[in-house]
Design a protein around this motif. Sequence first.
Motif, PDB file in Angstrom:
ATOM      1  N   ILE A 124       0.867  -1.174   0.000  1.00  0.00           N
ATOM      2  CA  ILE A 124       0.000   0.000   0.000  1.00  0.00           C
ATOM      3  C   ILE A 124       0.902   1.221   0.000  1.00  0.00           C
ATOM      4  N   ASP A 125       0.788   2.028  -1.050  1.00  0.00           N
ATOM      5  CA  ASP A 125       1.555   3.259  -1.173  1.00  0.00           C
ATOM      6  C   ASP A 125       0.679   4.398  -0.676  1.00  0.00           C
ATOM      7  N   VAL A 126       0.943   4.836   0.560  1.00  0.00           N
ATOM      8  CA  VAL A 126       0.117   5.858   1.199  1.00  0.00           C
ATOM      9  C   VAL A 126       0.201   7.177   0.438  1.00  0.00           C
ATOM     10  N   ASP A 127       1.407   7.560  -0.017  1.00  0.00           N
ATOM     11  CA  ASP A 127       1.591   8.841  -0.711  1.00  0.00           C
ATOM     12  C   ASP A 127       0.830   8.887  -2.036  1.00  0.00           C
ATOM     13  N   LYS A 128       0.873   7.814  -2.796  1.00  0.00           N
ATOM     14  CA  LYS A 128       0.194   7.779  -4.098  1.00  0.00           C
ATOM     15  C   LYS A 128      -1.265   7.316  -3.969  1.00  0.00           C
ATOM     16  N   ARG A 129      -1.652   6.849  -2.774  1.00  0.00           N
ATOM     17  CA  ARG A 129      -3.005   6.351  -2.505  1.00  0.00           C
ATOM     18  C   ARG A 129      -3.381   5.211  -3.463  1.00  0.00           C
ATOM     19  N   VAL A 130      -2.463   4.243  -3.573  1.00  0.00           N
ATOM     20  CA  VAL A 130      -2.727   3.060  -4.392  1.00  0.00           C
ATOM     21  C   VAL A 130      -2.408   1.804  -3.591  1.00  0.00           C
ATOM     22  N   ALA A 131      -3.074   0.738  -3.962  1.00  0.00           N
ATOM     23  CA  ALA A 131      -2.818  -0.573  -3.363  1.00  0.00           C
ATOM     24  C   ALA A 131      -2.406  -1.529  -4.468  1.00  0.00           C
ATOM     25  N   ALA A 152     -10.227   5.938  -3.682  1.00  0.00           N
ATOM     26  CA  ALA A 152     -11.013   7.161  -3.839  1.00  0.00           C
ATOM     27  C   ALA A 152     -10.626   8.100  -2.697  1.00  0.00           C
ATOM     28  N   ASN A 153     -10.760   9.402  -2.933  1.00  0.00           N
ATOM     29  CA  ASN A 153     -10.403  10.365  -1.896  1.00  0.00           C
ATOM     30  C   ASN A 153     -11.172  10.134  -0.611  1.00  0.00           C
ATOM     31  N   GLU A 154     -12.434   9.723  -0.725  1.00  0.00           N
ATOM     32  CA  GLU A 154     -13.279   9.528   0.454  1.00  0.00           C
ATOM     33  C   GLU A 154     -13.320   8.062   0.893  1.00  0.00           C
ATOM     34  N   ALA A 155     -12.335   7.259   0.464  1.00  0.00           N
ATOM     35  CA  ALA A 155     -12.332   5.828   0.782  1.00  0.00           C
ATOM     36  C   ALA A 155     -12.338   5.593   2.289  1.00  0.00           C
ATOM     37  N   HIS A 159     -14.178  -2.880  -1.627  1.00  0.00           N
ATOM     38  CA  HIS A 159     -15.415  -2.462  -2.291  1.00  0.00           C
ATOM     39  C   HIS A 159     -14.963  -1.542  -3.419  1.00  0.00           C
ATOM     40  N   ILE A 160     -15.177  -1.963  -4.658  1.00  0.00           N
ATOM     41  CA  ILE A 160     -14.701  -1.260  -5.847  1.00  0.00           C
ATOM     42  C   ILE A 160     -15.884  -0.643  -6.582  1.00  0.00           C
ATOM     43  N   GLU A 161     -15.717   0.589  -7.039  1.00  0.00           N
ATOM     44  CA  GLU A 161     -16.733   1.241  -7.863  1.00  0.00           C
ATOM     45  C   GLU A 161     -16.050   1.869  -9.073  1.00  0.00           C
ATOM     46  N   SER A 162     -16.822   2.022 -10.139  1.00  0.00           N
ATOM     47  CA  SER A 162     -16.325   2.697 -11.330  1.00  0.00           C
ATOM     48  C   SER A 162     -16.559   4.192 -11.184  1.00  0.00           C
ATOM     49  N   VAL A 163     -15.511   4.954 -11.438  1.00  0.00           N
ATOM     50  CA  VAL A 163     -15.610   6.410 -11.485  1.00  0.00           C
ATOM     51  C   VAL A 163     -15.093   6.787 -12.867  1.00  0.00           C
ATOM     52  N   LYS A 186     -11.638   2.165 -12.155  1.00  0.00           N
ATOM     53  CA  LYS A 186     -12.160   1.490 -10.979  1.00  0.00           C
ATOM     54  C   LYS A 186     -11.342   1.953  -9.780  1.00  0.00           C
ATOM     55  N   VAL A 187     -12.038   2.350  -8.697  1.00  0.00           N
ATOM     56  CA  VAL A 187     -11.364   2.843  -7.501  1.00  0.00           C
ATOM     57  C   VAL A 187     -11.876   2.103  -6.274  1.00  0.00           C
ATOM     58  N   ILE A 188     -11.046   2.073  -5.240  1.00  0.00           N
ATOM     59  CA  ILE A 188     -11.416   1.453  -3.975  1.00  0.00           C
ATOM     60  C   ILE A 188     -12.218   2.471  -3.172  1.00  0.00           C
ATOM     61  N   LYS A 189     -13.483   2.146  -2.887  1.00  0.00           N
ATOM     62  CA  LYS A 189     -14.325   3.006  -2.055  1.00  0.00           C
ATOM     63  C   LYS A 189     -14.173   2.643  -0.588  1.00  0.00           C
ATOM     64  N   SER A 190     -13.849   1.379  -0.299  1.00  0.00           N
ATOM     65  CA  SER A 190     -13.545   0.984   1.071  1.00  0.00           C
ATOM     66  C   SER A 190     -12.662  -0.254   1.042  1.00  0.00           C
ATOM     67  N   ILE A 191     -11.851  -0.348   2.074  1.00  0.00           N
ATOM     68  CA  ILE A 191     -11.021  -1.529   2.271  1.00  0.00           C
ATOM     69  C   ILE A 191     -11.272  -1.968   3.703  1.00  0.00           C
ATOM     70  N   ARG A 192     -11.582  -3.247   3.868  1.00  0.00           N
ATOM     71  CA  ARG A 192     -11.891  -3.780   5.194  1.00  0.00           C
ATOM     72  C   ARG A 192     -10.956  -4.927   5.479  1.00  0.00           C
ATOM     73  N   VAL A 193     -10.328  -4.883   6.649  1.00  0.00           N
ATOM     74  CA  VAL A 193      -9.431  -5.950   7.050  1.00  0.00           C
ATOM     75  C   VAL A 193     -10.256  -7.218   7.215  1.00  0.00           C
ATOM     76  N   GLY A 194      -9.758  -8.311   6.688  1.00  0.00           N
ATOM     77  CA  GLY A 194     -10.451  -9.581   6.811  1.00  0.00           C
ATOM     78  C   GLY A 194     -11.134  -9.973   5.525  1.00  0.00           C
ATOM     79  N   GLY A 195     -11.733 -11.094   5.561  1.00  0.00           N
ATOM     80  CA  GLY A 195     -12.331 -11.671   4.363  1.00  0.00           C
ATOM     81  C   GLY A 195     -11.756 -13.061   4.225  1.00  0.00           C
ATOM     82  N   LYS A 196     -12.193 -13.761   3.251  1.00  0.00           N
ATOM     83  CA  LYS A 196     -11.728 -15.135   3.103  1.00  0.00           C
ATOM     84  C   LYS A 196     -11.463 -15.423   1.636  1.00  0.00           C
ATOM     85  N   LEU A 197     -10.254 -15.832   1.378  1.00  0.00           N
ATOM     86  CA  LEU A 197      -9.911 -16.312   0.040  1.00  0.00           C
ATOM     87  C   LEU A 197     -10.086 -17.820   0.080  1.00  0.00           C
TER      88      LEU A 197
END
Length: 187
Positions: A31-38, A52-55, A83-87, A91-102
């Motif tokens: 996760i690049d905090v400065d560039k806001r990318v994962a 997204a800015n409001e992620a 949670h990905i949405e098209s802008v 496609k941008v990340i609107k939220s990232i939540r720790v956890g989940g299952k692969l």
Amino acid sequence: MLSRLIGVVCVLLVVVNPSVAFEVAAKVRKIDVDKRVAVVVANGQERVVKFANEAKILDENGKELIDGLSSKELKVDSIVTLHIESVGNTKVIKSIRVGGKLSQQKSNASNKESVARSSVGFKPLDEMTAEDRYKGEDGGLYSVGRNEMPESLSAVAKSETAKIVPRDVKGTPTADGQIGLVSISMS
């Protein structure tokens, strides 16, 4: 008259065709905090996705992480639900939540990943109240927490759609004519 018909069709397309959004479980590579990318691995492919800015940056319980993208919970190889949405065309990340299952589901075509959680903390628009806010807008399909179409809008829609009738090649209404639809773009 044609411009009114086009207007009604455009309104109906906007109401009926919501923006594309989806959730996916992923493994964090960086996760690049400065560039806001994962940089994540999702569905068997490494992807670079912007935030997204409001992620929203959420813990396993859906509460916002105090340190945001700098949180220690977002370490390399941690599993997250995006949670990905098209802008526009991105496609941008609107939220990232720790956890989940692969979970690896082997098939002849490919390996698939699935998400253990079906929500990342957003309320569906039709479950929002007049007091709930998303990007400054109140809830409900027709604002103020209402989900039923206002009578004035319903009357206009019925009036305009009643004008859609089969027509001949010159545009004259006729019983043995045709009705055509022109779609402008994907959304």
